[in-house]
Motif scaffolding. Structure first.
Motif, PDB file in Angstrom:
ATOM      1  N   SER A 381      -5.097  -5.934  -7.103  1.00  0.00           N
ATOM      2  CA  SER A 381      -4.578  -7.407  -6.657  1.00  0.00           C
ATOM      3  C   SER A 381      -2.972  -7.150  -6.523  1.00  0.00           C
ATOM      4  O   SER A 381      -2.303  -7.652  -7.618  1.00  0.00           O
ATOM      5  CB  SER A 381      -5.168  -8.267  -7.601  1.00  0.00           C
ATOM      6  N   PRO A 382      -2.562  -6.882  -5.154  1.00  0.00           N
ATOM      7  CA  PRO A 382      -1.163  -7.033  -4.987  1.00  0.00           C
ATOM      8  C   PRO A 382      -0.580  -8.437  -5.478  1.00  0.00           C
ATOM      9  O   PRO A 382       0.449  -8.779  -5.734  1.00  0.00           O
ATOM     10  CB  PRO A 382      -0.906  -6.587  -3.675  1.00  0.00           C
ATOM     11  N   THR A 383      -1.392  -9.382  -5.080  1.00  0.00           N
ATOM     12  CA  THR A 383      -1.038 -10.982  -5.129  1.00  0.00           C
ATOM     13  C   THR A 383      -0.879 -11.062  -6.642  1.00  0.00           C
ATOM     14  O   THR A 383       0.206 -11.744  -7.093  1.00  0.00           O
ATOM     15  CB  THR A 383      -2.231 -11.710  -4.635  1.00  0.00           C
ATOM     16  N   GLN A 384      -1.868 -10.752  -7.446  1.00  0.00           N
ATOM     17  CA  GLN A 384      -1.659 -10.931  -9.079  1.00  0.00           C
ATOM     18  C   GLN A 384      -0.510 -10.132  -9.430  1.00  0.00           C
ATOM     19  O   GLN A 384       0.123 -10.667 -10.240  1.00  0.00           O
ATOM     20  CB  GLN A 384      -2.901 -10.657  -9.566  1.00  0.00           C
ATOM     21  N   ARG A 385      -0.462  -9.142  -9.279  1.00  0.00           N
ATOM     22  CA  ARG A 385       0.741  -8.305  -9.764  1.00  0.00           C
ATOM     23  C   ARG A 385       2.019  -8.686  -9.170  1.00  0.00           C
ATOM     24  O   ARG A 385       2.940  -8.638 -10.033  1.00  0.00           O
ATOM     25  CB  ARG A 385       0.489  -6.761  -9.237  1.00  0.00           C
ATOM     26  N   ASP A 419      -3.515  -3.783   4.483  1.00  0.00           N
ATOM     27  CA  ASP A 419      -3.914  -4.299   5.730  1.00  0.00           C
ATOM     28  C   ASP A 419      -4.459  -5.687   5.620  1.00  0.00           C
ATOM     29  O   ASP A 419      -4.445  -6.397   6.265  1.00  0.00           O
ATOM     30  CB  ASP A 419      -5.094  -3.553   6.423  1.00  0.00           C
ATOM     31  N   PHE A 420      -5.473  -5.977   4.497  1.00  0.00           N
ATOM     32  CA  PHE A 420      -5.942  -7.183   4.174  1.00  0.00           C
ATOM     33  C   PHE A 420      -5.150  -8.345   4.001  1.00  0.00           C
ATOM     34  O   PHE A 420      -4.983  -9.240   4.731  1.00  0.00           O
ATOM     35  CB  PHE A 420      -7.070  -7.071   2.893  1.00  0.00           C
ATOM     36  N   LEU A 421      -3.887  -7.918   3.290  1.00  0.00           N
ATOM     37  CA  LEU A 421      -2.921  -8.771   2.911  1.00  0.00           C
ATOM     38  C   LEU A 421      -2.131  -9.232   4.039  1.00  0.00           C
ATOM     39  O   LEU A 421      -1.876 -10.465   4.309  1.00  0.00           O
ATOM     40  CB  LEU A 421      -1.887  -8.330   1.847  1.00  0.00           C
ATOM     41  N   GLU A 422      -1.907  -8.305   4.850  1.00  0.00           N
ATOM     42  CA  GLU A 422      -1.150  -8.876   6.112  1.00  0.00           C
ATOM     43  C   GLU A 422      -2.083  -9.627   7.234  1.00  0.00           C
ATOM     44  O   GLU A 422      -1.648 -10.419   7.744  1.00  0.00           O
ATOM     45  CB  GLU A 422      -0.844  -7.407   7.156  1.00  0.00           C
ATOM     46  N   GLU A 423      -3.292  -9.455   7.240  1.00  0.00           N
ATOM     47  CA  GLU A 423      -4.359 -10.250   7.897  1.00  0.00           C
ATOM     48  C   GLU A 423      -4.382 -11.781   7.227  1.00  0.00           C
ATOM     49  O   GLU A 423      -4.415 -12.946   7.725  1.00  0.00           O
ATOM     50  CB  GLU A 423      -5.897  -9.703   7.740  1.00  0.00           C
ATOM     51  N   HIS A 424      -4.099 -11.629   5.877  1.00  0.00           N
ATOM     52  CA  HIS A 424      -4.499 -12.945   5.086  1.00  0.00           C
ATOM     53  C   HIS A 424      -3.101 -13.763   5.231  1.00  0.00           C
ATOM     54  O   HIS A 424      -3.319 -14.981   5.385  1.00  0.00           O
ATOM     55  CB  HIS A 424      -4.548 -12.426   3.636  1.00  0.00           C
ATOM     56  N   ARG A 425      -2.099 -13.187   5.592  1.00  0.00           N
ATOM     57  CA  ARG A 425      -0.748 -14.009   5.660  1.00  0.00           C
ATOM     58  C   ARG A 425      -0.753 -14.611   7.051  1.00  0.00           C
ATOM     59  O   ARG A 425       0.496 -15.355   7.240  1.00  0.00           O
ATOM     60  CB  ARG A 425       0.522 -12.841   5.414  1.00  0.00           C
ATOM     61  N   LEU A 436       5.898 -14.693  -1.095  1.00  0.00           N
ATOM     62  CA  LEU A 436       6.659 -14.656  -2.114  1.00  0.00           C
ATOM     63  C   LEU A 436       6.014 -13.301  -3.066  1.00  0.00           C
ATOM     64  O   LEU A 436       6.771 -12.843  -3.955  1.00  0.00           O
ATOM     65  CB  LEU A 436       6.629 -15.939  -2.947  1.00  0.00           C
ATOM     66  N   MET A 437       4.694 -13.300  -2.931  1.00  0.00           N
ATOM     67  CA  MET A 437       4.123 -12.316  -3.930  1.00  0.00           C
ATOM     68  C   MET A 437       3.701 -11.226  -3.501  1.00  0.00           C
ATOM     69  O   MET A 437       4.008  -9.913  -3.977  1.00  0.00           O
ATOM     70  CB  MET A 437       2.851 -13.215  -4.421  1.00  0.00           C
ATOM     71  N   ASP A 438       3.088 -10.833  -2.241  1.00  0.00           N
ATOM     72  CA  ASP A 438       2.637  -9.843  -1.609  1.00  0.00           C
ATOM     73  C   ASP A 438       3.692  -8.431  -1.476  1.00  0.00           C
ATOM     74  O   ASP A 438       3.428  -7.449  -1.728  1.00  0.00           O
ATOM     75  CB  ASP A 438       1.629 -10.148  -0.396  1.00  0.00           C
ATOM     76  N   PRO A 439       4.502  -8.819  -1.135  1.00  0.00           N
ATOM     77  CA  PRO A 439       5.915  -7.644  -0.715  1.00  0.00           C
ATOM     78  C   PRO A 439       6.317  -7.165  -2.021  1.00  0.00           C
ATOM     79  O   PRO A 439       6.273  -5.864  -1.919  1.00  0.00           O
ATOM     80  CB  PRO A 439       6.847  -8.455   0.011  1.00  0.00           C
ATOM     81  N   ILE A 440       6.188  -7.976  -3.156  1.00  0.00           N
ATOM     82  CA  ILE A 440       6.106  -7.238  -4.493  1.00  0.00           C
ATOM     83  C   ILE A 440       5.049  -6.623  -4.794  1.00  0.00           C
ATOM     84  O   ILE A 440       5.192  -5.360  -5.504  1.00  0.00           O
ATOM     85  CB  ILE A 440       6.496  -8.300  -5.571  1.00  0.00           C
ATOM     86  N   GLY A 441       3.879  -7.019  -4.954  1.00  0.00           N
ATOM     87  CA  GLY A 441       2.741  -6.416  -5.372  1.00  0.00           C
ATOM     88  C   GLY A 441       2.313  -5.141  -4.718  1.00  0.00           C
ATOM     89  O   GLY A 441       1.634  -4.482  -5.295  1.00  0.00           O
TER      90      GLY A 441
END
Length: 547
Positions: A381-385, A419-425, A436-441
């Motif tokens: 979970s890059p988002t949680q991280r 790929d999933f996160l890029e679609e999600h955003r 704010l979160m995903d590029p760090i995660g």
């Protein structure tokens, strides 16, 4: 109501209900009006009115540490309900907290079992009552014990009426049980079920030097200092300082804060702060998909937790290191099971040993404890991280997602997490927070959901690059370097330790106070002990707003 029955009622001493602040609890057999520090012995619900922020229930860790200090390291511990955690800390959740019926039974049983052990064959009753004769303690001996032991249990002297009532508990119990020692056991059990033990009342009084604020009373300050710096009840030296009135002055508080912070006992309390800041307690609850991660088990989770705790102790206390060393150290502690996760060869020990982590695994963010907790059962979970880095290392709070937002992790094995996160955003509802979160995660994507190193996700080479605060990085070590250079990380430690110390969740922290404490923290090489002592002597710790 604390339990369905209580020792003091069975001994016909006093009613079992009372109130501390706005919290209904079981009372002890003290006099109406409570102790000299605003305790609630024998009071009715309307007799004492305190703000919720002035009443702190002992956290599970504080309760257990206090029992050990009172009755010895071998005293059995009850199974307690998990603490309420607010703003990341159990101490904040304990402010104004009550006791549910289910938790009440644990405290009631815990006090009775602890007292039975202390006065049993393997206990230390003779060291607790050195005045006792061959046949057991007499009334004079019990009176002395009630005064000395009661002061430790309630963290203040008992009033004369309280002393008399506890001596009566002993008399009634000794007569009923036909045993002087059994009477003392039930007396101690009653004390350990008292709200004056289970709750820390910190009402304060109008500061004569500034009537717009309240200062904590001397024994209240002893309680605050001890539970902040030691995580347990005050020792005799601190209680004596309180009794002399020394803790009403800045110099008196500074002297005791310096002594407590320098003690080995501060090591465990401050390590607990770091463990809570890192969410290590979540390792007690996590599970992983058995098919995806057959190596994962509760035992491995416990090892992950112990490994990070050992690293904290090594860096901050054995080496007296800079707090930020935790961000980029390559030192780690592994046994053979964890070494296999970390790809560290030649580790055959069943216990933790010091080792050097693989090149891309650095600091606390490379620990399997963090990586496993901030993951899903199957996927990372890059988002949680990323959220953890933003909130717990940089103190930038991320708002909770809207209830309508789909947070389901991808089930498509051909879709990488990136790929999933890029679609999600692409969803504008999600983009504002996720950017704010995903590029760090994504910097952690070289580590799977139990923290094992990997180079591919969904058959694709992992791209762990990103940016934070306008600074780009290619992998976790480079992210760690950016964080280490950020002044926000040190400031966040200050903010969190001040909140941990004061158990203050609602009030906005004074930016000038934070800036001054951060300056002190930086000047002292970011030593956690020194920061703790500085916070303990600050006005934010010594005074409360008027009400």
């Amino acid at each position: 109501m604390l339990g369905k029955q209580c020792v003091v009622l069975l001994l016909s001493a006093a009613a079992c209900t009372g109130q501390v602040g706005n919290v209904e609890v079981t009372s002890d057999p003290g006099p109406t009006g409570g102790g000299s520090q605003g305790g609630a012995g024998g009071v009715t619900p309307s007799a004492v009115v305190l703000p919720a922020a002035g009443v702190f229930r002992l956290t599970a860790a504080q309760y257990k540490a206090t029992l050990r200090d009172l009755l010895g390291d071998e005293v059995p511990m009850p199974t307690l309900e998990r603490d309420i955690v607010l703003k990341g800390f159990a101490a904040v959740g304990a402010a104004g907290a009550g006791i549910a019926e289910s938790a009440a039974e644990s405290f009631e049983g815990g006090g009775s079992v602890a007292a039975a052990f202390a006065f049993g064959a393997k206990g230390s009753k003779r060291s607790l009552l050195t005045c006792a004769g061959q046949m057991g303690p007499d009334e004079a001996c019990v009176k002395t014990f009630v005064q000395s032991f009661g002061r430790k249990v309630f963290r203040r002297p008992l009033e004369s009426a309280e002393q008399d009532n506890y001596v009566k508990v002993w008399k009634d119990a000794a007569a009923l049980e036909k045993s002087s020692w059994r009477g003392v056991e039930l007396l101690v059990a009653a004390m350990l079920q008292s709200p004056n033990f289970l709750f820390r009342v910190q009402e304060g009084e109008v500061d004569p030097g500034n009537r717009a604020r309240r200062r904590y009373r001397s024994f209240e300050m002893a309680d605050r200092l001890s539970y902040f710096l030691w995580g347990s009840t005050p020792d005799d030296a601190l209680l004596n300082a309180a009794e002399s009135g020394a803790l009403l002055s800045a110099a008196g508080v500074a002297a005791q804060a310096k002594r407590l912070a320098a003690s080995p006992r501060a090591r465990a309390a401050l390590a607990n702060f770091v463990a809570e800041k890192l969410d290590l307690g979540q390792l007690d609850l996590i599970s992983k998909d058995a098919v995806a991660f057959p190596r994962f088990s509760p035992a491995l989770a416990a090892t992950m937790k112990a490994s990070t705790q050992r690293l904290i102790d090594f860096v901050l206390f054995e080496k007296s290191g800079d707090f930020l060393d935790l961000i980029d150290t390559r030192t780690t502690f592994v046994n053979k099971e964890l070494a296999a996760i970390y790809n560290i060869p030649n580790i055959t020990s069943d216990t933790l040993v010091q080792a050097t982590a693989e090149p891309l695994r650095v600091g606390i963010l490379g620990q399997a404890s963090f990586l496993a907790v901030k993951s899903h059962a199957v996927k990372t979970s890059p988002t949680q991280r990323g959220k953890f880095v933003m909130e717990r290392l940089l103190c930038n709070e991320i708002p909770a997602p809207d209830a309508s937002v789909d947070t389901t992790v991808p089930a498509d094995a051909n879709l990488s997490m990136r790929d999933f996160l890029e679609e999600h955003r692409k969803n504008p509802t999600c983009a504002s927070c996720h950017k704010l979160m995903d590029p760090i995660g994504v910097a952690f994507e070289n580590f799977d959901a139990i923290g094992a190193f990997r180079t591919k996700d969904a058959g694709r080479e992992i791209d762990a690059s990103g940016a934070i605060e306008g600074k780009a990085y290619r992998n976790l070590p480079e992210l760690a370097a950016v964080l280490r250079s950020s002044p926000e990380v040190a400031m966040c430690v200050v903010k969190d330790l001040l909140r941990y110390a004061t158990a203050d969740s609602a009030a906005e922290q004074d930016p000038e106070v934070i800036a001054e404490l951060t300056k002190t923290f930086e000047a002292n090489g970011r030593q956690l002990r020194d920061l703790a002592a500085a916070i303990a002597t600050s006005d934010s710790f010594r005074f409360a707003s008027s009400f």
